[in-house]
Write a protein that holds these residues in place. Sequence first.
Motif, PDB file in Angstrom:
ATOM      1  N   MET A 148      -3.479  -4.788   3.358  1.00 24.15           N
ATOM      2  CA  MET A 148      -3.393  -3.665   2.430  1.00 24.15           C
ATOM      3  C   MET A 148      -3.824  -2.342   3.084  1.00 24.15           C
ATOM      4  N   PRO A 149      -4.933  -2.319   3.842  1.00 21.47           N
ATOM      5  CA  PRO A 149      -5.287  -1.065   4.527  1.00 21.47           C
ATOM      6  C   PRO A 149      -4.187  -0.563   5.466  1.00 21.47           C
ATOM      7  N   GLU A 150      -3.512  -1.473   6.156  1.00 17.04           N
ATOM      8  CA  GLU A 150      -2.416  -1.072   7.043  1.00 17.04           C
ATOM      9  C   GLU A 150      -1.247  -0.524   6.238  1.00 17.04           C
ATOM     10  N   LEU A 151      -0.973  -1.115   5.081  1.00 17.77           N
ATOM     11  CA  LEU A 151       0.087  -0.607   4.214  1.00 17.77           C
ATOM     12  C   LEU A 151      -0.222   0.836   3.798  1.00 17.77           C
ATOM     13  N   PHE A 152      -1.465   1.083   3.408  1.00 16.76           N
ATOM     14  CA  PHE A 152      -1.881   2.429   3.001  1.00 16.76           C
ATOM     15  C   PHE A 152      -1.769   3.426   4.158  1.00 16.76           C
ATOM     16  N   GLN A 153      -2.052   2.983   5.349  1.00 13.97           N
ATOM     17  CA  GLN A 153      -2.089   3.870   6.504  1.00 13.97           C
ATOM     18  C   GLN A 153      -0.703   4.256   7.012  1.00 13.97           C
ATOM     19  N   GLU A 154       0.252   3.334   6.952  1.00 18.21           N
ATOM     20  CA  GLU A 154       1.504   3.520   7.671  1.00 18.21           C
ATOM     21  C   GLU A 154       2.717   3.845   6.805  1.00 18.21           C
ATOM     22  N   PHE A 180      -3.398   5.992   0.056  1.00 18.10           N
ATOM     23  CA  PHE A 180      -2.313   6.290   0.984  1.00 18.10           C
ATOM     24  C   PHE A 180      -2.680   7.491   1.860  1.00 18.10           C
ATOM     25  N   GLU A 181      -2.520   7.320   3.166  1.00 17.33           N
ATOM     26  CA  GLU A 181      -2.941   8.356   4.099  1.00 17.33           C
ATOM     27  C   GLU A 181      -1.888   9.441   4.295  1.00 17.33           C
ATOM     28  N   LYS A 182      -0.614   9.096   4.063  1.00 18.42           N
ATOM     29  CA  LYS A 182       0.470  10.065   4.207  1.00 18.42           C
ATOM     30  C   LYS A 182       1.100  10.336   2.840  1.00 18.42           C
ATOM     31  N   TYR A 203      -0.611  12.734  -8.728  1.00 15.76           N
ATOM     32  CA  TYR A 203      -0.207  12.682  -7.324  1.00 15.76           C
ATOM     33  C   TYR A 203       1.150  13.347  -7.092  1.00 15.76           C
ATOM     34  N   LEU A 204       1.981  13.352  -8.098  1.00 18.40           N
ATOM     35  CA  LEU A 204       3.226  14.120  -8.013  1.00 18.40           C
ATOM     36  C   LEU A 204       2.920  15.617  -7.990  1.00 18.40           C
ATOM     37  N   ALA A 205       1.929  16.013  -8.759  1.00 19.42           N
ATOM     38  CA  ALA A 205       1.569  17.437  -8.855  1.00 19.42           C
ATOM     39  C   ALA A 205       0.903  17.942  -7.584  1.00 19.42           C
ATOM     40  N   ASN A 206       0.085  17.099  -6.959  1.00 21.35           N
ATOM     41  CA  ASN A 206      -0.635  17.580  -5.766  1.00 21.35           C
ATOM     42  C   ASN A 206       0.099  17.295  -4.459  1.00 21.35           C
ATOM     43  N   GLY A 207       1.290  16.705  -4.549  1.00 20.72           N
ATOM     44  CA  GLY A 207       2.105  16.495  -3.356  1.00 20.72           C
ATOM     45  C   GLY A 207       1.787  15.235  -2.575  1.00 20.72           C
ATOM     46  N   LYS A 208       0.823  14.442  -3.041  1.00 20.43           N
ATOM     47  CA  LYS A 208       0.536  13.182  -2.353  1.00 20.43           C
ATOM     48  C   LYS A 208       1.665  12.174  -2.583  1.00 20.43           C
TER      49      LYS A 208
END
Length: 276
Positions: A148-154, A180-182, A203-208
């Motif tokens: 899961m951490p790798e999923l969030f990172q990549e 999510f990092e990206k 998250y849609l509003a802040n661009g994440k």
Amino acid sequence: EIDNYEGIIIRSKTTIDHEFIELAPQLKWIARAGAGIDKLDIAAIEQRGISIFNAPEGNRNAVAEHVLSMILNMLNNLHKGDVEIRAGVWDREGNRGSELAGKTVGLLGYGFMGMAVARKMRALGCRVIAFDKYKSSFSNEYVQQVTMPELFQETDIFSIHIPLTKETKALVDDNYLSNFEKPIYLINTARGEVLRLDHLLTYLANGKVLGAGLDVLENEKINQLSPAQQVTFNHLIDSGNVLLSPHVAGWSFESYKRINEVLIHKLENYLKSFTH
């Protein structure tokens, strides 16, 4: 009527709960013409020794093509550009697209739907990674198993392919999305209750979250929403980076037939087992 029958075939809206089971003393099997079995009381059914059949193999290609179409639509601003042109606006730079090739597609869940999506994405030059809590050692030419951490990172494009259970209800919430990092594009063709829409809006509003393709909603009776759900829904439809479809990802003309063919084949094999 149900006390007379040994089997029942249902579609997506029929609930089979403990009360139903009690009224069906002869029931030996339940067949769901589709993939999801979240309307079934699994514990009550298994306690009675009743067999369950469903047909995710029948609509996996339809779901995968729908996921692909949503991603390409958002990456290339197709809906936005169409709306603007109809309003007399010709904005080439504002509708410049991004290419899918080279993106990392992260899948939450790697069942029949996830597998089908992975094949499509790899064919178009994507890297595909997947996390599935209940599977291991499934890396192959189409997908790389990750934590899961790798999923969030990549992940660049996040696609949800898990069933609705007590464990997964509202799983993708503020806490989940914050990892999510990206910036990501998010696709949900699974079950609406897995994703907290009010949290997604932040998250849609802040661009994440750069864009969301939603084939399913928490409450799909869109004319019978609670006041809080109505507020969230209004924000969703006013958002310029949300693409909506009415729970049709797995509901193509071809899958309608294929689902039933798969189901009948399973039932045929099941019934044959009693003749040998």
